[in-house]
Design a protein around this motif. Structure first.
Motif, mmCIF file in Angstrom:
data_model
loop_
_atom_site.group_PDB
_atom_site.id
_atom_site.type_symbol
_atom_site.label_atom_id
_atom_site.label_comp_id
_atom_site.label_asym_id
_atom_site.label_seq_id
_atom_site.Cartn_x
_atom_site.Cartn_y
_atom_site.Cartn_z
ATOM 1 N N PHE A 140 5.109 -2.024 -41.595
ATOM 2 C CA PHE A 140 4.597 -2.750 -40.441
ATOM 3 C C PHE A 140 4.056 -4.112 -40.845
ATOM 4 C CE2 PHE A 140 2.945 -3.425 -36.317
ATOM 5 C CZ PHE A 140 1.751 -4.091 -36.493
ATOM 6 N N VAL A 141 3.341 -4.190 -41.955
ATOM 7 C CA VAL A 141 2.776 -5.473 -42.324
ATOM 8 C C VAL A 141 3.892 -6.472 -42.644
ATOM 9 C CG1 VAL A 141 2.428 -5.192 -44.827
ATOM 10 C CG2 VAL A 141 0.852 -6.567 -43.514
ATOM 11 N N PHE A 142 4.943 -5.972 -43.305
ATOM 12 C CA PHE A 142 6.037 -6.867 -43.635
ATOM 13 C C PHE A 142 6.812 -7.261 -42.376
ATOM 14 C CE2 PHE A 142 8.741 -9.089 -46.303
ATOM 15 C CZ PHE A 142 10.061 -8.860 -45.933
ATOM 16 N N GLY A 143 7.173 -6.260 -41.568
ATOM 17 C CA GLY A 143 7.916 -6.546 -40.346
ATOM 18 C C GLY A 143 7.122 -7.427 -39.397
ATOM 19 N N GLY A 144 5.819 -7.166 -39.319
ATOM 20 C CA GLY A 144 4.983 -7.959 -38.436
ATOM 21 C C GLY A 144 4.906 -9.407 -38.887
ATOM 22 N N LEU A 145 4.801 -9.626 -40.185
ATOM 23 C CA LEU A 145 4.726 -10.996 -40.684
ATOM 24 C C LEU A 145 6.061 -11.729 -40.480
ATOM 25 C CD1 LEU A 145 2.463 -10.376 -43.772
ATOM 26 C CD2 LEU A 145 1.898 -11.738 -41.762
ATOM 27 N N VAL A 192 17.006 -8.392 -35.440
ATOM 28 C CA VAL A 192 17.275 -6.954 -35.498
ATOM 29 C C VAL A 192 16.449 -6.327 -36.618
ATOM 30 C CG1 VAL A 192 19.060 -5.241 -35.952
ATOM 31 C CG2 VAL A 192 19.580 -7.220 -34.545
ATOM 32 N N ALA A 193 16.420 -6.993 -37.766
ATOM 33 C CA ALA A 193 15.643 -6.465 -38.884
ATOM 34 C C ALA A 193 14.160 -6.415 -38.519
ATOM 35 C CB ALA A 193 15.852 -7.349 -40.122
ATOM 36 N N HIS A 194 13.657 -7.514 -37.965
ATOM 37 C CA HIS A 194 12.236 -7.566 -37.601
ATOM 38 C C HIS A 194 11.848 -6.398 -36.719
ATOM 39 C CE1 HIS A 194 8.508 -8.724 -35.682
ATOM 40 N NE2 HIS A 194 9.136 -8.764 -34.530
ATOM 41 N N PHE A 195 12.582 -6.218 -35.614
ATOM 42 C CA PHE A 195 12.078 -5.185 -34.714
ATOM 43 C C PHE A 195 12.339 -3.781 -35.217
ATOM 44 C CE2 PHE A 195 15.953 -4.024 -32.555
ATOM 45 C CZ PHE A 195 16.610 -5.158 -32.131
ATOM 46 N N HIS A 196 13.357 -3.604 -36.064
ATOM 47 C CA HIS A 196 13.522 -2.268 -36.638
ATOM 48 C C HIS A 196 12.445 -1.969 -37.671
ATOM 49 C CE1 HIS A 196 17.508 -2.268 -34.682
ATOM 50 N NE2 HIS A 196 17.386 -0.960 -34.739
ATOM 51 N N GLY A 253 7.710 -11.303 -37.994
ATOM 52 C CA GLY A 253 7.555 -11.657 -36.590
ATOM 53 C C GLY A 253 6.928 -13.035 -36.434
ATOM 54 N N LEU A 254 6.050 -13.383 -37.377
ATOM 55 C CA LEU A 254 5.456 -14.723 -37.323
ATOM 56 C C LEU A 254 6.515 -15.795 -37.598
ATOM 57 C CD1 LEU A 254 1.937 -14.526 -38.993
ATOM 58 C CD2 LEU A 254 2.530 -14.796 -36.587
ATOM 59 N N ILE A 255 7.463 -15.480 -38.440
ATOM 60 C CA ILE A 255 8.569 -16.424 -38.654
ATOM 61 C C ILE A 255 9.290 -16.647 -37.330
ATOM 62 C CG2 ILE A 255 10.834 -16.727 -39.746
ATOM 63 C CD1 ILE A 255 9.741 -15.550 -42.263
ATOM 64 N N LEU A 256 9.507 -15.549 -36.597
ATOM 65 C CA LEU A 256 10.182 -15.670 -35.302
ATOM 66 C C LEU A 256 9.303 -16.365 -34.273
ATOM 67 C CD1 LEU A 256 11.888 -12.185 -35.242
ATOM 68 C CD2 LEU A 256 13.017 -14.392 -35.442
ATOM 69 N N ALA A 257 7.989 -16.263 -34.447
ATOM 70 C CA ALA A 257 7.094 -16.941 -33.514
ATOM 71 C C ALA A 257 7.033 -18.439 -33.791
ATOM 72 C CB ALA A 257 5.686 -16.349 -33.611
ATOM 73 N N SER A 258 7.492 -18.845 -34.984
ATOM 74 C CA SER A 258 7.473 -20.259 -35.339
ATOM 75 C C SER A 258 8.684 -20.926 -34.716
ATOM 76 C CB SER A 258 7.560 -20.439 -36.852
ATOM 77 O OG SER A 258 6.594 -19.651 -37.483
ATOM 78 N N LEU A 259 8.411 -21.945 -33.900
ATOM 79 C CA LEU A 259 9.462 -22.505 -33.076
ATOM 80 C C LEU A 259 10.721 -22.910 -33.834
ATOM 81 C CD1 LEU A 259 6.987 -24.441 -30.871
ATOM 82 C CD2 LEU A 259 8.608 -22.761 -30.036
ATOM 83 N N ALA A 260 10.592 -23.793 -34.793
ATOM 84 C CA ALA A 260 11.799 -24.324 -35.425
ATOM 85 C C ALA A 260 12.532 -23.252 -36.218
ATOM 86 C CB ALA A 260 11.443 -25.492 -36.339
ATOM 87 N N LEU A 261 11.784 -22.267 -36.738
ATOM 88 C CA LEU A 261 12.444 -21.207 -37.482
ATOM 89 C C LEU A 261 13.168 -20.262 -36.535
ATOM 90 C CD1 LEU A 261 9.751 -20.435 -40.196
ATOM 91 C CD2 LEU A 261 11.797 -21.852 -40.384
ATOM 92 N N TRP A 304 5.451 -13.453 -23.611
ATOM 93 C CA TRP A 304 6.852 -13.109 -23.375
ATOM 94 C C TRP A 304 7.830 -14.259 -23.595
ATOM 95 C CZ3 TRP A 304 3.711 -14.530 -19.371
ATOM 96 C CH2 TRP A 304 4.235 -15.446 -18.447
ATOM 97 N N GLY A 305 7.378 -15.479 -23.415
ATOM 98 C CA GLY A 305 8.285 -16.622 -23.556
ATOM 99 C C GLY A 305 8.811 -16.837 -24.962
ATOM 100 N N HIS A 306 8.271 -16.091 -25.948
ATOM 101 C CA HIS A 306 8.790 -16.310 -27.291
ATOM 102 C C HIS A 306 10.183 -15.714 -27.458
ATOM 103 C CE1 HIS A 306 6.561 -12.425 -28.686
ATOM 104 N NE2 HIS A 306 7.829 -12.122 -28.503
#
Lengths: 544, 206, 315
Positions: free
Chosen positions: A366-371, A392-396, A373-381, A306-308
């Motif tokens: 899903f594969v594109f949106g999920g990946l 907004v784009a990612h979660f939609h 998500g990895l950009i968002l999981a990357s701290l500096a990005l 959740w902290g992400h």
């Protein structure tokens, strides 16, 4: 190993269906039949979907121009709050479990109903009560905090009916908890003889994992909402630094629920997609055990990330690093599923109908949106992308491109089973294509806008962003048409569609062995299962 | 006795047990979130929390803990009696447990009244303003014990209703012992929540 | 880039370039992980549609090693990016010493900046190139977030605490400055210009801005006006801690622990003096909550920071 052939309809031998078992309103509103409750949910959820869509329409229309000219600022804020609250709690979280989980789980496991049928009906009434209350609050006066209700904005500064909205969401949470509880107990105790865990359809595994999250995460939201309401109404101070509280406490409590909540939204869709892919490729899912365990892994790891959502909220750098790592980890079981679905299609006998279109659309989006998500999981990005349209784009991509597509795919696949009618394949494919392309045109520009620096929840923007926003709105129109079409042709099919046989797709699964629609008690005799899940013959044999 | 959709009695029993445990898990998660909030406040304003906690009546809190633990003992004995088919004894023990629950609530009400007269209720009359965090502690104290009291009240009504049904012969024992055992688990959970609330709220200053 | 269809934001710093490189590289990985799925599905649909003459012998339904491969290898590749991004995050969160310190106060719905020399700005921030700049930020009301897209940076701004962000801008220009944490009615209007200038132009701007005094000088004026010097001053009769040189030192507290005298410590001492009392002193300092604004607190902090260390004080 059984050969599944689509069978002809034999009206003379057709037993009384669950729909024919009583025509009064009372027989529907006081039913304990899981299939009728599923239909009740389907109707209410469709209503809420279109309410939430109105909020989105208001937002997209406003964003056609760089300046605020359609709504006033508070009206815009209420519109996106309504959109988020309704779509999250009244569509995405309940939809697949309460409609398809309710209808199909007993059938898929060889039972006559869920473990607690009256609790199931209660769950629907709570949903409707909470939903009507929420709709009223959101529309009459509104809430202006965003669905995330961050403090101290929501507790001290925002106008609107925040406390009532919190109460309404609190109420509907019980609907979630009861459904989850019912599913877990059902899957544990009511499997037919011979239906071992590893003979269950993946749909059931996915709903089991979802239910674990429903039961464990929703109560945390309940407490968070109680504290929020007390803070706003009575100023208790738990989120107020002046009194010794901490606004970040809200964020921790909220996201501890809301991150697992997104897995509540997506795990059932993944279960659906596995069924769609296997049914329309006539092939066992690749790596059954991997896919089954991946569902459980997503549920467990999903509680730890959740902290992400708080990398730039003032969270410690080291905590953020741990959350980032775990967020990368949670992507792994999802990736396993995506690759396994693709491998399932390999050398299958692909029946290119609407449900498979939706499934393939899901997998790609899903594969594109999920990946991303990895950009968002990357701290500096994430430092750059957080709080922008990129998120907004990612979660939609996941929620709409994914979960809504899966819902529609399920609707088409099991429509014959639930209603006894076949839908128009032509219109089904048209809608699926409209939705796929409309969706991409709506949301791909949001990735670009987000990276360019367009924040979320903004009604105005620099003029140079306008072309992308107009494109996005145009896509939304196409998407809207795509969503309205099924409403028309599916309803039309109820009266004019050809009658459906028990197994129109030649699929495996116990639900296809009972008539369409099923009788009230599901099975004449409880089956004794002696075969594996998805035991289709080798695809090679189907040829010639 | 088996009701649809169950086919075998053991199936239904397993389902009822699993159902209750899942429900209790939701209670644990909800109160768990509350304890998390209490912990965060304790870490942020330790001085205010310490001073405020010192104004709670430790004696009454301890007595109440004993009352609730004893009530749980009576309920556990009731379950045991139910399994042995002792109709009257079960009803009596359930009523006894409920009665102790009522005593708990009465003592709690007395504590609230005492706190009111000492100026420890939130609002303009609150007198520990000099200690940042003290008022927040008391607000959470009232919210937490209030929520617990709501759960306890539901438990009391459940136990009384159960006792009446057992005494009136509507619940034949030992066949329907499960109907005593499962609500009994709820009672124990409410007790366990208090067992955690008591040190968290009352025993801060040691 | 075309101005009517922008595709990529400008980059105002070397750090922003590093972020861009990271995201491009990561996007390349993402495409390479997603492409087999998308291409595969389309190809399979074309080749294996029902009734097609394609060869379907030995259609696999399991494969431990292929599963392990497509699980572990993408994960390890993604880990490269986890480490890369975590490293840049660490860099971005660790300001170097000697940075130009700007105080920031956010409120619904504007940004207020104050430079160390006392120059004030609203909704605009001027900074020089080639020098680290550190922003110390707080909010007067709700949570806001300062977003500087051309630096690829943002940080939430909270009430009752300080958050910091640092950067070194390299390319002069006028860029965006926006709020990205929803904060109410005019959230979308809470922004302005982020102006990066060559040091010469920045100096000129500083000189041309009206100033009452430096941040520290204004703090000193407040220190007297509010009566702080009555207890903490050199000739005070009241026994109160001497503030000279305390900034950045460990303060012994009455409960036996130590506290670092940083911005937050000073702010808390002003607003909640009884929370952390220095060892050997009575808790008699009154609270100034409601009597000082956030900007005034930042000026007082600047003043305390500026007091030179005296003889036998230990760091």
């Amino acid at each position: 190993m059984t050969v599944y052939t689509p069978d002809a309809n034999t009206p003379a031998a057709r037993p009384r269906t669950y729909i024919e078992a009583g025509y009064t309103l009372r027989s529907w509103l006081l039913t304990t039949d899981h299939k009728r409750i599923a239909i009740l949910y389907m109707i209410s959820i469709t209503g809420f979907f279109f309410l939430g869509a109105l909020g989105a329409a208001a937002v997209r229309l406003e964003l056609l121009t760089p300046k605020l000219d359609l709504l006033h600022a508070d009206g815009y804020n209420r519109a996106f709050t309504l959109h988020g609250v309704v779509m999250v709690w009244f569509f995405l979280i309940p939809s697949i479990p309460t409609v398809f989980g309710n209808f199909l789980i007993p059938l898929m496991i060889g039972a006559r109903d869920l473990a607690f049928p009256r609790l199931n009906l209660l769950s629907w009434y709570i949903y409707v009560l909470g939903g009507l209350f929420t709709a009223y609050v959101l529309v009459a006066g509104g809430v202006e905090t965003g669905w995330t209700l961050y403090t101290p904005l929501s507790t001290k500064y925002a106008p609107g009916h925040t406390v009532m909205a919190a109460a309404a969401i609190f109420v509907v949470g019980f609907s979630s908890i009861l459904t989850g509880l019912n599913f877990i107990v059902t899957i544990h105790t009511l499997r037919a003889p011979g239906m071992t865990w590893f003979r269950l359809p993946i749909f059931v595994w996915s709903h089991y994992a979802t239910s674990v999250i429903l039961v464990l995460a929703t109560p945390v939201l309940a407490m968070a909402l109680i504290l929020l309401a007390l803070e706003r109404a009575l100023g208790i101070g738990v989120f107020d630094p002046d009194l010794g509280g901490d606004p970040l406490l809200w964020q921790h409590l909220f996201w501890f629920y809301s991150h697992p909540a997104v897995y509540i939204m997506v795990l059932p869709s993944m279960g659906v997609v596995t069924e769609l892919v296997t049914t329309f490729a006539k092939k066992r899912v690749f790596g059954y055990e991997f896919v089954a365990f991946a569902s459980i892994a997503i549920a467990i790891i999903g509680f730890l990330v959740w902290g992400h959502h708080m990398f730039v909220a003032g969270q410690s750098m080291y905590a953020s690093m741990v959350f980032s790592f775990l967020s990368f980890l949670v992507a792994v079981p999802s990736a396993i599923k995506v690759y396994n679905w693709t491998a399932t299609l390999y050398k299958g006998q692909l029946d290119l109908r609407a449900p498979l279109f939706y499934a393939m659309g899901f997998i790609g989006l899903f594969v594109f949106g999920g990946l991303t998500g990895l950009i968002l999981a990357s701290l500096a990005l994430d430092v750059h992308a957080h709080g922008t349209a990129f998120v907004v784009a990612h979660f939609h991509y996941i929620m709409v491109g994914g979960a809504v597509s899966a819902y529609l795919g399920a609707l088409h696949c099991w429509w014959p089973k639930m209603t006894g009618r076949m839908y128009s394949e032509f219109w089904g494919r048209i809608s699926a294509l409209l939705i796929f392309f409309g969706f991409n045109i709506t949301f791909f520009p949001q990735y670009i806008l987000g990276w360019l620096g367009m924040p979320r929840r903004y009604h105005s923007y620099p003029p140079e962003f306008q072309s992308w926003e107009v494109l996005s709105t145009a896509g939304a129109v196409m998407l809207g048409v795509g969503y309205l079409l099924p409403l028309v042709y599916l309803l039309w099919s109820l009266r004019y569609g050809p009658r459906a046989p028990a197994n129109p797709w030649g699929a495996s699964g116990l639900e296809w062995r009972v008539p369409s629609p099923p009788p009230k008690h599901n099975f004449e005799e409880i089956p004794v299962v002696s075969w594996e899940a998805y035991d289709y013959p080798p695809p090679q044999e189907e040829q010639g | 006795m088996t009701t649809a959709p169950f086919v075998r009695p053991e199936q239904q029993q397993e389902a009822n047990h699993l159902g209750i445990w899942l429900f209790l898990a939701t209670e644990a998660m909800m109160f768990g979130a509350l304890f998390f909030a209490l912990t965060v406040v304790r870490l942020r304003v330790p001085e205010g929390v310490r001073v405020a906690s010192g104004h709670l009546d430790k004696l009454l809190g301890t007595v109440n803990t004993g009352v609730l633990l004893t009530s749980s003992l009576l309920v556990a004995l009731a379950v045991s009696a139910a399994r042995r088919g002792r109709q009257e004894r079960t009803a009596g023990l359930l009523a006894g447990g409920a009665g102790l629950g009522v005593i708990f609530l009465a003592i709690k009400a007395y504590e609230y009244q005492k706190e009111f007269s000492e100026g420890l209720m939130p609002g303009p009359g609150f007198r520990l303003h000099d200690h940042p965090g003290a008022e927040l502690f008391f607000n959470l104290y009232y919210a937490a014990t209030g929520l617990h009291a709501v759960h306890l009240t539901i438990g009391v009504l459940l136990m009384l209703g159960l006792s009446a049904r057992v005494l009136g012969g509507y619940l034949r024992l030992p066949e329907r012992a499960e109907s005593v055992e499962l609500p009994g688990l709820y009672w124990h959970t409410v007790d366990i929540v208090w067992v955690f609330l008591y040190p968290t709220l009352y025993l801060v200053s040691g | 880039m075309t101005s009517w269809l922008p595709f990529w934001p400008a980059s105002a710093s070397a750090y922003a370039d590093r972020i861009d490189l990271l995201v491009w590289a990561f996007s390349a990985l993402i495409v390479s992980l997603a492409a087999p799925v998308v291409v595969g599905m389309v190809w399979f649909a074309a080749k294996y549609y029902r009734g097609s003459p394609a060869d379907r012998s030995h259609a696999p339904t399991r494969g431990f090693w292929v599963e392990a491969d497509w699980t572990v290898i993408p994960f390890l590749l993604a880990m490269v990016f986890f480490v890369w991004a975590a490293h840049l995050y660490y860099v971005e969160r660790t300001p170097p010493g000697g940075a130009l310190e700007v105080a920031v106060v956010a409120k619904q719905w504007m940004w207020k900046f104050q430079h160390p020399g006392g120059q004030r700005e609203i909704n605009e921030l001027h900074v020089p190139t080639g020098q680290p700049v550190k922003l110390t930020m707080t909010s007067q009301d709700v949570i806001h977030s300062l977003f500087l897209p051309e630096l690829r940076l943002k940080m939430d701004v909270l009430p009752d605490r300080y958050t910091t962000i640092w950067f070194q801008a390299d390319r002069p220009g006028t860029y965006a400055l926006r709020c990205t944490q929803f904060c109410g009615t005019d959230h979308a209007l809470m922004g302005g210009r982020f102006i990066v200038q060559e040091p010469r132009d920045y100096e000129a701007w500083l000189r041309s801005s009206a100033v009452d005094g430096t941040l520290a000088q204004e703090g000193e004026r407040l220190f007297r006006r509010l009566g702080c010097s009555g207890c903490h001053g050199a000739n005070a009769s009241v026994h109160a801690p001497d503030l000279a040189g305390i900034y950045g030192t460990q303060q012994p507290l009455s409960d036996g622990t130590f506290a670092l005298a940083d911005d937050r410590y000073i702010r808390d001492s002003i607003l909640m003096p009884k929370r952390q009392v220095v060892a050997g002193y009575e808790p008699i300092m009154p609270s100034f909550a409601g009597k000082v604004s956030e900007e005034e607190i930042l000026r007082l902090i600047a003043y305390v920071k500026s007091l030179p260390r005296e003889g036998n004080r230990q760091p």
